[in-house]
Write an enzyme that holds these catalytic residues in place. Structure first.
Site, mmCIF file in Angstrom:
data_model
loop_
_atom_site.group_PDB
_atom_site.id
_atom_site.type_symbol
_atom_site.label_atom_id
_atom_site.label_comp_id
_atom_site.label_asym_id
_atom_site.label_seq_id
_atom_site.Cartn_x
_atom_site.Cartn_y
_atom_site.Cartn_z
ATOM 1 N N HIS A 160 41.168 43.528 -21.575
ATOM 2 C CA HIS A 160 41.164 43.233 -20.639
ATOM 3 C C HIS A 160 40.964 44.432 -19.733
ATOM 4 C CE1 HIS A 160 44.945 40.955 -21.518
ATOM 5 N NE2 HIS A 160 45.408 41.415 -22.272
ATOM 6 N N SER A 281 15.775 51.924 -5.502
ATOM 7 C CA SER A 281 15.960 51.026 -4.287
ATOM 8 C C SER A 281 15.168 51.401 -3.250
ATOM 9 C CB SER A 281 17.405 51.218 -3.980
ATOM 10 O OG SER A 281 17.937 50.845 -2.151
ATOM 11 N N LYS A 287 19.668 55.395 -5.478
ATOM 12 C CA LYS A 287 19.279 54.019 -6.524
ATOM 13 C C LYS A 287 19.592 54.176 -7.865
ATOM 14 C CE LYS A 287 22.572 51.515 -6.530
ATOM 15 N NZ LYS A 287 22.215 50.200 -5.459
ATOM 16 N N GLU A 294 20.335 43.564 -16.080
ATOM 17 C CA GLU A 294 21.496 42.560 -15.475
ATOM 18 C C GLU A 294 20.747 41.032 -15.941
ATOM 19 O OE1 GLU A 294 22.514 43.875 -11.243
ATOM 20 O OE2 GLU A 294 20.896 46.175 -12.025
#
Ligand code: ARG
Length: 472
Positions: A160, A281, A287, A294
């Protein structure tokens, strides 16, 4: 002469397709990548025709030399693909006739584009399945090396996405190794599904010429010939098998990437992706984004869609060949390409990332993950497990309220909670000991994981040997 008459099928046509329908009907942009397979198939076919006296030896020689030249033209990029040729089969044949004249026109004897495209696609799939297995094996090798390099490193295991029980990082990596092992088995079975020769089935019913299908199968490296000409020209199960194998593999990669994305957050801090495998970024200077992980996760939707697309394309088709089947290659090729690239990307990310063993250990010491072992300790000393669960649950609550760990509990505190705690109770909460106790086969204990590394190495070696036996 009308444009229709220019086509190999132009004889019975008085009016031609226009520029739009020509492009709409063409598969050349997609199937030109099968040119090599098309030429291999045609050479085997031409030699067999001559062997059987269906065409002359001189014609076969002219065809083979013309096809060899076309092969070179394609390899060096000088071959001109013209959309007017509709597909790769007609493009190659048109050029062959340009090069060798009427002999080239004899190549299509005892053959149809229906058995030809099925043959080319099967040859292509066999190569692709081997290529995908090779890429998967490279990633498996990297997972295995990382598992060996970071042996003994403990991190939280989750259920979980809540810390559950500590596991070895090697054990976690090897879980992906085994997923990929099953992927390779699926690539292999897709290879085997493709390994039957349809050529000789002609359009749908077989041919009147005395062809030698076994000889063609042997020349092209197929282990069998198809048993039914209708099935042969309309069967795309091998493409479904390979696309399914791709969809499952991509799903596995997506799960692994999801973990890399989580692990590389400030919150987890378990790994840092190499600069070459991350991006920045345009606005936030701090960043470092796991874009490639992804993207692998994001491309999974496409590959699953490819499988759906292929299934739906096939579902309503009567026997035998239908033009719908031309729509089989875009999704299948997309799935193959996407998985090949994704395997490479994930291998690159894993091979170059830095692993923060201390952060993993720190996380493993939090989260009360020794609670099951503490309850097991009581159960082993005669306390019913349900009661033990309750007692330890209360200790967890106390620790949580006081901002402490189970490891910080004293013997006196334990005894206060239950007089059944033995002198060795605190050993039960030591995180390394918690891991080491999982000695069951396939468990996360150090010895069980060492045995797992050995069987993983054997499994990889066996798959590499299979590929190499086929020249992959
Ligand atoms: N381009 C076609 C395909 O990909 C080749 C077979 C064409 N056969 C035909 N009868 N039109 O399916």
């Amino acid at each position: 002469m009308t444009a229709g008459a220019r086509k190999p099928w132009g004889g019975r046509f008085e009016r031609s397709v226009d520029a739009f329908t020509e492009e709409f009907g063409a598969s050349l942009p997609v199937d030109q990548r099968m040119a090599e397979q098309d030429i291999r198939g045609s050479i085997a076919h031409a030699k067999m025709l001559a062997e059987r006296g269906i065409i002359s030896d001189q014609d076969a020689e002219a065809i083979v030399s013309g096809l060899s030249q076309i092969y070179r033209e394609i390899a060096d990029g000088t071959f001109v693909f013209d959309i007017a040729d509709e597909d790769v089969h007609m493009a190659v044949e048109r050029r062959l006739i340009d090069l060798v004249g009427p002999a080239g026109g004899r190549l299509h004897t005892a053959r149809s584009r229906n058995d030809q495209v099925a043959t080319d696609t099967r040859l292509y799939c066999k190569d692709a399945a081997l290529g995908l297995a090779r890429a998967a094996d490279a990633l498996r090798g990297t997972l295995l090396r990382l598992a060996e390099k970071h042996s003994g490193v403990v991190l939280p295991g989750y259920t979980h996405l809540q810390r559950a029980q500590p596991v070895l990082f090697s054990h976690h990596l090897l879980a992906y190794f085994w997923m990929l092992t099953r992927d390779v088995a699926r690539f292999r079975s897709a290879y085997e599904a493709a390994d039957t020769l349809p050529l000789g089935s002609a359009a749908l019913a077989g041919t009147t010429f005395p062809v030698d299908r076994e000889a063609v199968a042997k020349a092209l490296g197929f282990s069998d010939i198809s048993a039914n000409s209708l099935d042969a020209v309309s069967d795309r199960d091998f493409l479904l098998d390979l696309t399914y194998a791709c969809a499952v593999a991509q799903t596995h990669l997506s799960r692994l990437c999801e973990e890399l994305i989580l692990w590389s957050t400030g919150e987890f801090g378990f790994v840092t992706l190499d600069d070459a495998w991350a991006t920045g970024s345009s606005i936030m200077p701090q960043k470092k984004n796991p874009d490639f992980a992804e993207l692998v996760r994001g491309k999974t939707g496409r590959v699953v869609g490819d499988l759906t697309s292929l299934l739906v394309t096939l579902k309503g088709l009567p026997l035998a060949y239908n033009k719908d089947m031309q729509e089989d290659k875009p999704p299948a090729f997309d799935a193959i390409d996407t998985v090949a690239d994704s395997l490479r990307a994930v291998e690159g990310m894993l091979a170059t990332m830095s692993v923060h063993e201390d952060a993993m250990r720190a996380a493993a010491n939090g989260g009360f993950m020794a609670a099951t072992d503490l309850a097991d300790h009581l159960a082993a000393r005669g306390v019913p497990f349900r009661d033990a669960h309750e007692i330890v649950g209360r200790l967890v609550l106390t620790c949580e309220r006081e901002g402490r760990t189970l490891q910080s509990l004293t013997m006196a505190e334990l005894r206060e909670a239950s007089p059944a705690f033995g002198d060795d109770a605190l050993e039960a909460v030591d995180i390394d000991a918690v891991v080491a106790r999982r000695t069951s086969a396939g468990g996360t204990g150090h010895e069980a994981v060492s045995a797992q590394v050995v069987s993983a190495r054997e499994a990889l070696d066996a798959d590499v040997a299979w590929r190499e036996s086929l020249g992959g």
